[in-house]
Motif scaffolding. Structure first.
Motif, PDB file in Angstrom:
ATOM      1  N   ASP A  35       0.816  -1.216   0.000  1.00  0.00           N
ATOM      2  CA  ASP A  35       0.000   0.000   0.000  1.00  0.00           C
ATOM      3  C   ASP A  35       0.848   1.264   0.000  1.00  0.00           C
ATOM      4  OD1 ASP A  35      -2.248  -1.489  -0.098  1.00  0.00           O
ATOM      5  OD2 ASP A  35      -3.084  -0.841   1.804  1.00  0.00           O
ATOM      6  N   SER A  36       1.879   1.290   0.823  1.00  0.00           N
ATOM      7  CA  SER A  36       2.749   2.457   0.873  1.00  0.00           C
ATOM      8  C   SER A  36       4.058   2.073   1.534  1.00  0.00           C
ATOM      9  CB  SER A  36       2.084   3.596   1.644  1.00  0.00           C
ATOM     10  OG  SER A  36       1.807   3.198   2.969  1.00  0.00           O
ATOM     11  N   PHE A  37       5.093   2.850   1.229  1.00  0.00           N
ATOM     12  CA  PHE A  37       6.367   2.596   1.881  1.00  0.00           C
ATOM     13  C   PHE A  37       7.293   3.796   1.736  1.00  0.00           C
ATOM     14  CE2 PHE A  37       7.089   1.187  -2.453  1.00  0.00           C
ATOM     15  CZ  PHE A  37       8.405   1.569  -2.727  1.00  0.00           C
ATOM     16  N   ASP A  38       8.181   3.917   2.697  1.00  0.00           N
ATOM     17  CA  ASP A  38       9.300   4.844   2.619  1.00  0.00           C
ATOM     18  C   ASP A  38      10.456   4.203   3.378  1.00  0.00           C
ATOM     19  OD1 ASP A  38       8.895   5.328   5.359  1.00  0.00           O
ATOM     20  OD2 ASP A  38       7.920   7.255   5.033  1.00  0.00           O
ATOM     21  N   ASN A  39      11.497   4.949   3.670  1.00  0.00           N
ATOM     22  CA  ASN A  39      12.675   4.329   4.277  1.00  0.00           C
ATOM     23  C   ASN A  39      12.509   4.026   5.764  1.00  0.00           C
ATOM     24  OD1 ASN A  39      12.818   6.992   5.091  1.00  0.00           O
ATOM     25  ND2 ASN A  39      15.013   7.162   4.814  1.00  0.00           N
ATOM     26  N   GLU A  40      11.361   4.403   6.349  1.00  0.00           N
ATOM     27  CA  GLU A  40      11.124   4.119   7.759  1.00  0.00           C
ATOM     28  C   GLU A  40       9.890   3.269   8.021  1.00  0.00           C
ATOM     29  OE1 GLU A  40      11.057   7.899   9.734  1.00  0.00           O
ATOM     30  OE2 GLU A  40      13.247   8.048   9.751  1.00  0.00           O
ATOM     31  N   GLU A  41       9.023   3.103   7.012  1.00  0.00           N
ATOM     32  CA  GLU A  41       7.775   2.392   7.269  1.00  0.00           C
ATOM     33  C   GLU A  41       7.185   1.808   5.988  1.00  0.00           C
ATOM     34  OE1 GLU A  41       4.959   3.514  10.690  1.00  0.00           O
ATOM     35  OE2 GLU A  41       4.323   4.681   8.955  1.00  0.00           O
ATOM     36  N   PHE A  42       6.717   0.566   6.103  1.00  0.00           N
ATOM     37  CA  PHE A  42       6.021  -0.120   5.011  1.00  0.00           C
ATOM     38  C   PHE A  42       4.637  -0.512   5.500  1.00  0.00           C
ATOM     39  CE2 PHE A  42      10.103  -0.381   3.201  1.00  0.00           C
ATOM     40  CZ  PHE A  42      10.029  -0.864   1.911  1.00  0.00           C
ATOM     41  N   LEU A  43       3.649  -0.425   4.633  1.00  0.00           N
ATOM     42  CA  LEU A  43       2.305  -0.935   4.910  1.00  0.00           C
ATOM     43  C   LEU A  43       1.973  -1.938   3.817  1.00  0.00           C
ATOM     44  CD1 LEU A  43      -0.384  -0.938   6.459  1.00  0.00           C
ATOM     45  CD2 LEU A  43      -1.131   0.928   4.974  1.00  0.00           C
ATOM     46  N   TYR A  50      -3.391  -6.408   7.445  1.00  0.00           N
ATOM     47  CA  TYR A  50      -2.350  -5.426   7.158  1.00  0.00           C
ATOM     48  C   TYR A  50      -1.168  -5.616   8.088  1.00  0.00           C
ATOM     49  CZ  TYR A  50      -5.192  -2.896   3.857  1.00  0.00           C
ATOM     50  OH  TYR A  50      -5.914  -2.565   2.753  1.00  0.00           O
ATOM     51  N   LEU A  51       0.033  -5.502   7.520  1.00  0.00           N
ATOM     52  CA  LEU A  51       1.275  -5.635   8.269  1.00  0.00           C
ATOM     53  C   LEU A  51       2.039  -4.332   8.142  1.00  0.00           C
ATOM     54  CD1 LEU A  51       3.481  -7.253   9.782  1.00  0.00           C
ATOM     55  CD2 LEU A  51       4.234  -8.093   7.541  1.00  0.00           C
ATOM     56  N   ILE A  52       2.408  -3.771   9.285  1.00  0.00           N
ATOM     57  CA  ILE A  52       3.193  -2.545   9.323  1.00  0.00           C
ATOM     58  C   ILE A  52       4.612  -2.924   9.730  1.00  0.00           C
ATOM     59  CG2 ILE A  52       3.483  -0.291  10.405  1.00  0.00           C
ATOM     60  CD1 ILE A  52       0.414  -0.459  11.039  1.00  0.00           C
ATOM     61  N   ILE A  53       5.573  -2.469   8.964  1.00  0.00           N
ATOM     62  CA  ILE A  53       6.984  -2.716   9.260  1.00  0.00           C
ATOM     63  C   ILE A  53       7.639  -1.359   9.472  1.00  0.00           C
ATOM     64  CG2 ILE A  53       9.163  -3.635   8.382  1.00  0.00           C
ATOM     65  CD1 ILE A  53       6.961  -5.206   6.445  1.00  0.00           C
ATOM     66  N   ARG A  54       8.282  -1.211  10.619  1.00  0.00           N
ATOM     67  CA  ARG A  54       8.973   0.045  10.909  1.00  0.00           C
ATOM     68  C   ARG A  54      10.450  -0.237  11.109  1.00  0.00           C
ATOM     69  NH1 ARG A  54       4.053   0.903  14.036  1.00  0.00           N
ATOM     70  NH2 ARG A  54       2.846   2.486  12.968  1.00  0.00           N
ATOM     71  N   GLY A  55      11.266   0.724  10.696  1.00  0.00           N
ATOM     72  CA  GLY A  55      12.697   0.548  10.840  1.00  0.00           C
ATOM     73  C   GLY A  55      13.460   1.748  10.333  1.00  0.00           C
ATOM     74  N   GLN A  56      14.708   1.501   9.973  1.00  0.00           N
ATOM     75  CA  GLN A  56      15.601   2.551   9.502  1.00  0.00           C
ATOM     76  C   GLN A  56      16.267   2.085   8.219  1.00  0.00           C
ATOM     77  OE1 GLN A  56      18.779   3.269  12.261  1.00  0.00           O
ATOM     78  NE2 GLN A  56      19.272   5.242  11.408  1.00  0.00           N
ATOM     79  N   ASN A  57      16.365   2.981   7.256  1.00  0.00           N
ATOM     80  CA  ASN A  57      16.971   2.683   5.951  1.00  0.00           C
ATOM     81  C   ASN A  57      16.321   1.469   5.282  1.00  0.00           C
ATOM     82  OD1 ASN A  57      18.858   4.807   6.255  1.00  0.00           O
ATOM     83  ND2 ASN A  57      20.178   3.472   7.464  1.00  0.00           N
ATOM     84  N   LEU A  58      15.008   1.372   5.363  1.00  0.00           N
ATOM     85  CA  LEU A  58      14.287   0.262   4.745  1.00  0.00           C
ATOM     86  C   LEU A  58      14.231   0.465   3.234  1.00  0.00           C
ATOM     87  CD1 LEU A  58      11.284  -0.116   7.223  1.00  0.00           C
ATOM     88  CD2 LEU A  58      13.420  -1.410   7.193  1.00  0.00           C
ATOM     89  N   GLN A  59      14.499  -0.606   2.510  1.00  0.00           N
ATOM     90  CA  GLN A  59      14.470  -0.559   1.054  1.00  0.00           C
ATOM     91  C   GLN A  59      13.740  -1.781   0.518  1.00  0.00           C
ATOM     92  OE1 GLN A  59      18.457  -0.396  -0.432  1.00  0.00           O
ATOM     93  NE2 GLN A  59      19.052   1.275   0.916  1.00  0.00           N
ATOM     94  N   LEU A  60      12.898  -1.554  -0.476  1.00  0.00           N
ATOM     95  CA  LEU A  60      12.211  -2.647  -1.158  1.00  0.00           C
ATOM     96  C   LEU A  60      13.193  -3.267  -2.138  1.00  0.00           C
ATOM     97  CD1 LEU A  60       9.484  -4.094  -1.632  1.00  0.00           C
ATOM     98  CD2 LEU A  60       9.046  -2.429  -3.429  1.00  0.00           C
ATOM     99  N   LYS A  61      13.606  -4.498  -1.863  1.00  0.00           N
ATOM    100  CA  LYS A  61      14.603  -5.158  -2.705  1.00  0.00           C
ATOM    101  C   LYS A  61      13.975  -6.043  -3.770  1.00  0.00           C
ATOM    102  CE  LYS A  61      18.408  -3.508  -1.330  1.00  0.00           C
ATOM    103  NZ  LYS A  61      19.201  -2.702  -2.231  1.00  0.00           N
ATOM    104  N   ASN A  62      12.823  -6.632  -3.469  1.00  0.00           N
ATOM    105  CA  ASN A  62      12.174  -7.515  -4.434  1.00  0.00           C
ATOM    106  C   ASN A  62      10.668  -7.453  -4.227  1.00  0.00           C
ATOM    107  OD1 ASN A  62      11.876  -9.535  -6.443  1.00  0.00           O
ATOM    108  ND2 ASN A  62      11.776 -11.105  -4.862  1.00  0.00           N
ATOM    109  N   LEU A  63       9.947  -7.392  -5.328  1.00  0.00           N
ATOM    110  CA  LEU A  63       8.490  -7.431  -5.295  1.00  0.00           C
ATOM    111  C   LEU A  63       8.035  -8.343  -6.418  1.00  0.00           C
ATOM    112  CD1 LEU A  63       5.656  -6.497  -4.463  1.00  0.00           C
ATOM    113  CD2 LEU A  63       5.969  -4.510  -5.933  1.00  0.00           C
ATOM    114  N   ASP A  64       7.461  -9.483  -6.045  1.00  0.00           N
ATOM    115  CA  ASP A  64       6.920 -10.429  -7.016  1.00  0.00           C
ATOM    116  C   ASP A  64       5.422 -10.514  -6.764  1.00  0.00           C
ATOM    117  OD1 ASP A  64       6.057 -12.616  -8.488  1.00  0.00           O
ATOM    118  OD2 ASP A  64       7.942 -13.698  -8.224  1.00  0.00           O
ATOM    119  N   VAL A  65       4.665  -9.734  -7.531  1.00  0.00           N
ATOM    120  CA  VAL A  65       3.216  -9.645  -7.334  1.00  0.00           C
ATOM    121  C   VAL A  65       2.548 -10.987  -7.584  1.00  0.00           C
ATOM    122  CG1 VAL A  65       1.115  -8.496  -8.115  1.00  0.00           C
ATOM    123  CG2 VAL A  65       3.240  -7.208  -7.961  1.00  0.00           C
TER     124      VAL A  65
END
Length: 99
Positions: A35-43, A50-65
């Protein structure tokens, strides 16, 4: 059945798993949508809500829809699920953040 007809496709529901390696490599299956993401939070919308992931320097490395697989790297601080009753509230909250 003639040779033009395709056999029915049996789709199995994808299981939802979360694998964290050394708190920096995160692999998630059973993802329906990012749904949304930035370097500190993914939804993520998953098979289990729904799963919320929080952290630092988060990067989407792979997305296989097609497979429902997401790989995230960075320092993971928190994982939390939002129950079905609160999904719309979560979406509204995050849509305000990412305008």
């Amino acid at each position: 059945m003639n040779h033009y007809e395709q056999p029915p496709i049996n789709r199995t529901e994808v299981n939802h798993t979360v694998k964290i390696d050394n708190r920096k490599d995160l692999e998630i299956t059973g993802v329906k949508e990012v749904d949304s993401f930035d370097n500190e939070e993914f939804l993520l919308e998953t098979q289990m809500g729904y799963l919320i992931i929080r952290g630092q320097n988060l990067q989407l490395k792979n997305l296989d829809v097609h497979e429902g697989l997401v790989t995230i790297q960075g320092k993971v601080y928190e994982l939390s699920y939002v129950d079905e009753h609160y999904q719309e509230k979560a979406k509204g909250f995050f849509s305000k953040l990412f305008k």
